[in-house]
Design a protein around this motif. Structure first.
Motif, PDB file in Angstrom:
ATOM      1  N   SER A  66       0.864  -1.169   0.000  1.00 36.00           N
ATOM      2  CA  SER A  66       0.000   0.000   0.000  1.00 36.00           C
ATOM      3  C   SER A  66       0.905   1.225   0.000  1.00 36.00           C
ATOM      4  CB  SER A  66      -0.912   0.018   1.226  1.00 36.00           C
ATOM      5  OG  SER A  66      -0.166   0.215   2.384  1.00 36.00           O
ATOM      6  N   MET A  67       0.459   2.263  -0.631  1.00 35.22           N
ATOM      7  CA  MET A  67       1.335   3.419  -0.758  1.00 35.22           C
ATOM      8  C   MET A  67       0.516   4.697  -0.869  1.00 35.22           C
ATOM      9  SD  MET A  67       2.276   2.243  -4.546  1.00 35.22           S
ATOM     10  CE  MET A  67       1.816   0.586  -4.071  1.00 35.22           C
ATOM     11  N   GLU A  68       1.086   5.747  -0.342  1.00 33.47           N
ATOM     12  CA  GLU A  68       0.466   7.056  -0.484  1.00 33.47           C
ATOM     13  C   GLU A  68       1.212   7.805  -1.572  1.00 33.47           C
ATOM     14  OE1 GLU A  68       0.090   9.156   3.143  1.00 33.47           O
ATOM     15  OE2 GLU A  68      -0.895   7.494   4.150  1.00 33.47           O
ATOM     16  N   VAL A  69       0.482   8.449  -2.429  1.00 38.00           N
ATOM     17  CA  VAL A  69       1.139   9.223  -3.485  1.00 38.00           C
ATOM     18  C   VAL A  69       1.129  10.689  -3.053  1.00 38.00           C
ATOM     19  CG1 VAL A  69       1.125   9.858  -5.909  1.00 38.00           C
ATOM     20  CG2 VAL A  69       0.358   7.587  -5.209  1.00 38.00           C
ATOM     21  N   PRO A  70       2.309  11.223  -2.786  1.00 35.44           N
ATOM     22  CA  PRO A  70       2.358  12.609  -2.290  1.00 35.44           C
ATOM     23  C   PRO A  70       2.322  13.630  -3.414  1.00 35.44           C
ATOM     24  CG  PRO A  70       4.554  11.646  -2.280  1.00 35.44           C
ATOM     25  CD  PRO A  70       3.642  10.603  -2.859  1.00 35.44           C
ATOM     26  N   SER A  71       1.902  14.828  -3.060  1.00 35.79           N
ATOM     27  CA  SER A  71       1.884  15.896  -4.056  1.00 35.79           C
ATOM     28  C   SER A  71       3.300  16.443  -4.246  1.00 35.79           C
ATOM     29  CB  SER A  71       0.970  17.027  -3.586  1.00 35.79           C
ATOM     30  OG  SER A  71       1.111  18.110  -4.479  1.00 35.79           O
ATOM     31  N   PRO A  72       3.679  16.666  -5.499  1.00 33.52           N
ATOM     32  CA  PRO A  72       5.006  17.234  -5.728  1.00 33.52           C
ATOM     33  C   PRO A  72       5.044  18.745  -5.455  1.00 33.52           C
ATOM     34  CG  PRO A  72       3.917  16.791  -7.817  1.00 33.52           C
ATOM     35  CD  PRO A  72       2.981  16.327  -6.744  1.00 33.52           C
ATOM     36  N   PHE A  73       3.859  19.351  -5.312  1.00 31.57           N
ATOM     37  CA  PHE A  73       3.819  20.811  -5.134  1.00 31.57           C
ATOM     38  C   PHE A  73       2.885  21.213  -4.011  1.00 31.57           C
ATOM     39  CE2 PHE A  73       3.573  19.905  -9.768  1.00 31.57           C
ATOM     40  CZ  PHE A  73       4.896  20.165 -10.068  1.00 31.57           C
ATOM     41  N   SER A  74       3.087  22.437  -3.560  1.00 33.49           N
ATOM     42  CA  SER A  74       2.083  23.080  -2.715  1.00 33.49           C
ATOM     43  C   SER A  74       1.125  23.786  -3.658  1.00 33.49           C
ATOM     44  CB  SER A  74       2.732  24.126  -1.816  1.00 33.49           C
ATOM     45  OG  SER A  74       3.664  23.511  -0.972  1.00 33.49           O
ATOM     46  N   GLY A  75      -0.101  23.925  -3.238  1.00 32.93           N
ATOM     47  CA  GLY A  75      -1.040  24.652  -4.079  1.00 32.93           C
ATOM     48  C   GLY A  75      -2.471  24.296  -3.768  1.00 32.93           C
ATOM     49  N   LYS A  76      -3.352  24.687  -4.693  1.00 37.04           N
ATOM     50  CA  LYS A  76      -4.786  24.481  -4.464  1.00 37.04           C
ATOM     51  C   LYS A  76      -5.301  23.465  -5.486  1.00 37.04           C
ATOM     52  CE  LYS A  76      -8.984  27.226  -4.087  1.00 37.04           C
ATOM     53  NZ  LYS A  76      -9.547  28.547  -4.171  1.00 37.04           N
ATOM     54  N   ILE A  77      -6.041  22.490  -5.024  1.00 32.14           N
ATOM     55  CA  ILE A  77      -6.592  21.464  -5.921  1.00 32.14           C
ATOM     56  C   ILE A  77      -7.746  22.073  -6.719  1.00 32.14           C
ATOM     57  CG2 ILE A  77      -7.773  19.222  -6.013  1.00 32.14           C
ATOM     58  CD1 ILE A  77      -4.885  18.929  -5.137  1.00 32.14           C
TER      59      ILE A  77
END
Ligand code: CAO
Length: 544
Positions: free
Chosen positions: A157-168
């Motif tokens: 199982s794995m979490e995919v992290p965001s490569p950036f800060s920002g707004k979805i």
């Protein structure tokens, strides 16, 4: 019979630690049974057996550092299988996932861009992997490294992290999807440095390589935006391990899911508190045993609910429950079956309060605040809690003592599209009505936007659940354990009230109070509620 040597497969380079050996000499294993669990700083993975056989010897032990080609163990296998020259190194596809896939750096764009489509990075498997959780929603403001989705195969199982800060700005992936390399996850409006050359064109970026089943990365991601049920956040029992502490391999997570169990419910006996398959099995055995014992001794076991095929009666549509809904349901059930609830009802004449509120409404609006009856209820509850400390308390987990709180933090039940949440307003006794109105609105909005942090939902002493804007003449709210009481508020109605000589139309507010009868007696509750009613009927008393 023949002997086969099983080796560590190609893990994508580098050495990894053996954190668990899942078999012992003499064990008979089936093809795909886990042999060892390996862990690097980026990933943990289970190495499955490439064939069935009996373990003759084991060459690894827990704590060892290994790399591709190292011998795991020797298996005695049927000759026919051996002659067929079955690959003794677990085939790449059978290996959980690539170990610590080299972090794929966020694609470096020539120009800064405002919108980025984030895609599934190389997770070391060409097969689709199930999306079991989507951690973000449109409008969420996230930081680099916050989890976007949680993927789970039967081996990892794995979490995919965001490569950036920002707004979805857009969420493409949904729970149940099968994620493959390059699949679109979500679109993010990146934070772009002021001086940057902003290009409005959309670009696509792979998320950095996920962290696979890291101990602290359980299936609930502790991101700032992740919804957390209030009761969970309240950590009612010290034995309950928080999500962030759950340490278990993918196969164990899958097993627990198959039983419908939350891993937080059980203690791990593996290294570093890791939850093993045996722990899940033992938990199920204990559960079954306790049910049988309860049934045999007291005759009070909960009769199981029958499974009914509703489609036999007509057309149906089955929708999975959200994670928040499931957690709330579990917490409600736990409170309902563990706490002896008593609910009492009252009607409070709040005519004067309403006159005062109407007079203040315009002024409140000018200050950007909507003044509903709720802040008055919060204020009255705070005064009543101070005067009746038994209600501002919790029973200790062992039931041996009461913990009296010197602070007055009150939770408010908020209905959100994702489910029920209970943010907590701190130090209610020290805040003005307008401050309480503003804070209620702010927390309710945050709850609806799924922006509440776990800390926003912790530390409550008492809860108010208001259905007043909706309707009803009364209800029995369920106590938000470990609190000992909760107040329910229904819809104000104008009723005829006998004033001694005639009936008079009065604005009557129906209220209810559920309390834990282990901590509070009926007389205490009667006094507390009467006192609160007096405060609401004559709000000048709030100043006393
Ligand atoms: N009787 C009559 N009217 C009431 C009332 C009451 N008891 N309580 C509020 N109202 C009125 C308000 O004055 C407001 O009217 P105006 O717009 O004319 O001023 C209107 O109802 C809407 O109020 P509101 O809901 O916006 O504000 P609130 O402060 O009463 O409640 C909040 C805020 C967050 C608690 C509410 O929005 C909410 O989510 N309620 C649901 C709570 C819940 O789910 N409880 C059940 C938990 S157990 O399953």
């Amino acid at each position: 019979m023949a002997k086969e040597t099983v080796k560590i497969p190609d893990l994508g380079g580098g050495s990894v630690d053996v954190i668990e050996v899942c078999v012992a000499v003499g064990d008979v294993v089936a093809k795909e049974d886990s042999l060892v669990v390996l862990e690097s700083d980026k990933a943990s993975m289970e190495i499955p057996s490439p064939m069935a056989g009996k373990v003759l010897s084991i060459s690894l032990k827990e704590g060892a550092t290994v790399e591709a080609g190292d011998v795991i163990l020797e298996l005695e296998v049927e000759a026919a299988k051996s002659e067929a020259k079955e690959e003794a190194t677990p085939p790449a596809s059978a290996v959980a996932e690539k170990a610590a896939p080299a972090p794929a750096p966020p694609a470096k764009q020539e120009k800064s861009s405002a919108l980025e489509m984030i895609k599934v990075p190389d997770v070391g498997s060409s097969d689709g992997i199930d999306v079991i959780e989507v951690c973000v929603a449109v409008g969420d403001v996230i930081s680099e490294g916050d989890s976007l989705v949680v993927l789970e195969s039967d081996k990892a199982s794995m979490e995919v992290p965001s490569p950036f800060s920002g707004k979805i700005t857009k969420v493409v992936m949904k729970v149940g999807d099968s994620a493959k390399l390059g699949a679109e996850i979500a679109e993010i409006e990146r934070e772009v440095a002021a001086a940057a050359d902003v290009n409005e064109a959309k670009v696509e970026t792979e998320a950095p390589a996920p962290e696979i089943s890291k101990p602290a990365a359980a299936t609930v991601s502790p991101t700032a935006t992740a919804p957390v049920s209030a009761a969970l956040a309240a950590k009612p029992e010290p034995t309950v391990i928080s999500h962030a502490d759950v340490y278990a391999g993918p196969a164990v997570r899958k097993l627990a899911r198959e039983f419908g169990l939350e891993l937080e419910q059980m203690a791990g006996t593996g290294p570093k508190g890791r939850i093993l398959k045996e722990d899940v099995q033992q938990f199920v055995k204990d559960l079954a045993k306790s049910k049988v014992n309860t049934a045999a001794s007291a005759g009070s076991a909960l009769p199981p609910l029958p499974t009914i095929d509703f489609s036999q009666f007509g057309e149906i549509d089955t929708q999975p429950l959200s994670k928040l809904h499931k957690l709330t349901a579990a917490n409600m059930h736990r409170s309902w079956v563990n706490l002896p609830h008593v609910t009492q009802f009252d009607e409070v004449d709040i005519g004067e309060l309403e006159d005062f509120r109407s007079g203040l409404k315009r002024e409140a609006e000018q200050r950007g605040v909507k003044l509903t009856p709720l802040p008055f209820l919060l204020k009255a509850a705070a005064v009543a809690l101070r005067e009746h400390p038994k209600f501002n308390a919790s029973l200790s987990a062992d039931g041996e003592s009461m913990v009296y709180k010197k602070y007055i933090h009150i939770g408010i039940a908020v209905d959100t599209p994702a489910g029920l949440m209970v943010p907590v307003i701190r130090d209610v006794d020290k805040k003005s009505l307008l401050d309480l109105a503003a804070e209620t609105a702010e927390l309710a909005q945050k709850a609806k936007d799924r922006k509440l942090k776990p800390a926003d939902m912790q530390g409550g002493c008492f809860t108010i659940s208001s259905l007043g804007s909706i309707g009803g003449t009364g209800f029995t709210p369920i106590i938000n354990a470990p609190e000992v009481a909760i107040m329910g508020v229904s819809k104000l109605a104008i009723k005829p009230v006998w004033n001694g000589s005639e009936f008079e139309p009065r604005k009557m507010l129906p209220v209810s109070l559920s309390y834990d009868h282990r901590a509070i007696n009926g007389v205490d509750a009667g006094q507390f509620f009467t006192f609160m009613g007096e405060l609401l009927a004559d709000i000048r008393r709030l100043l006393l």
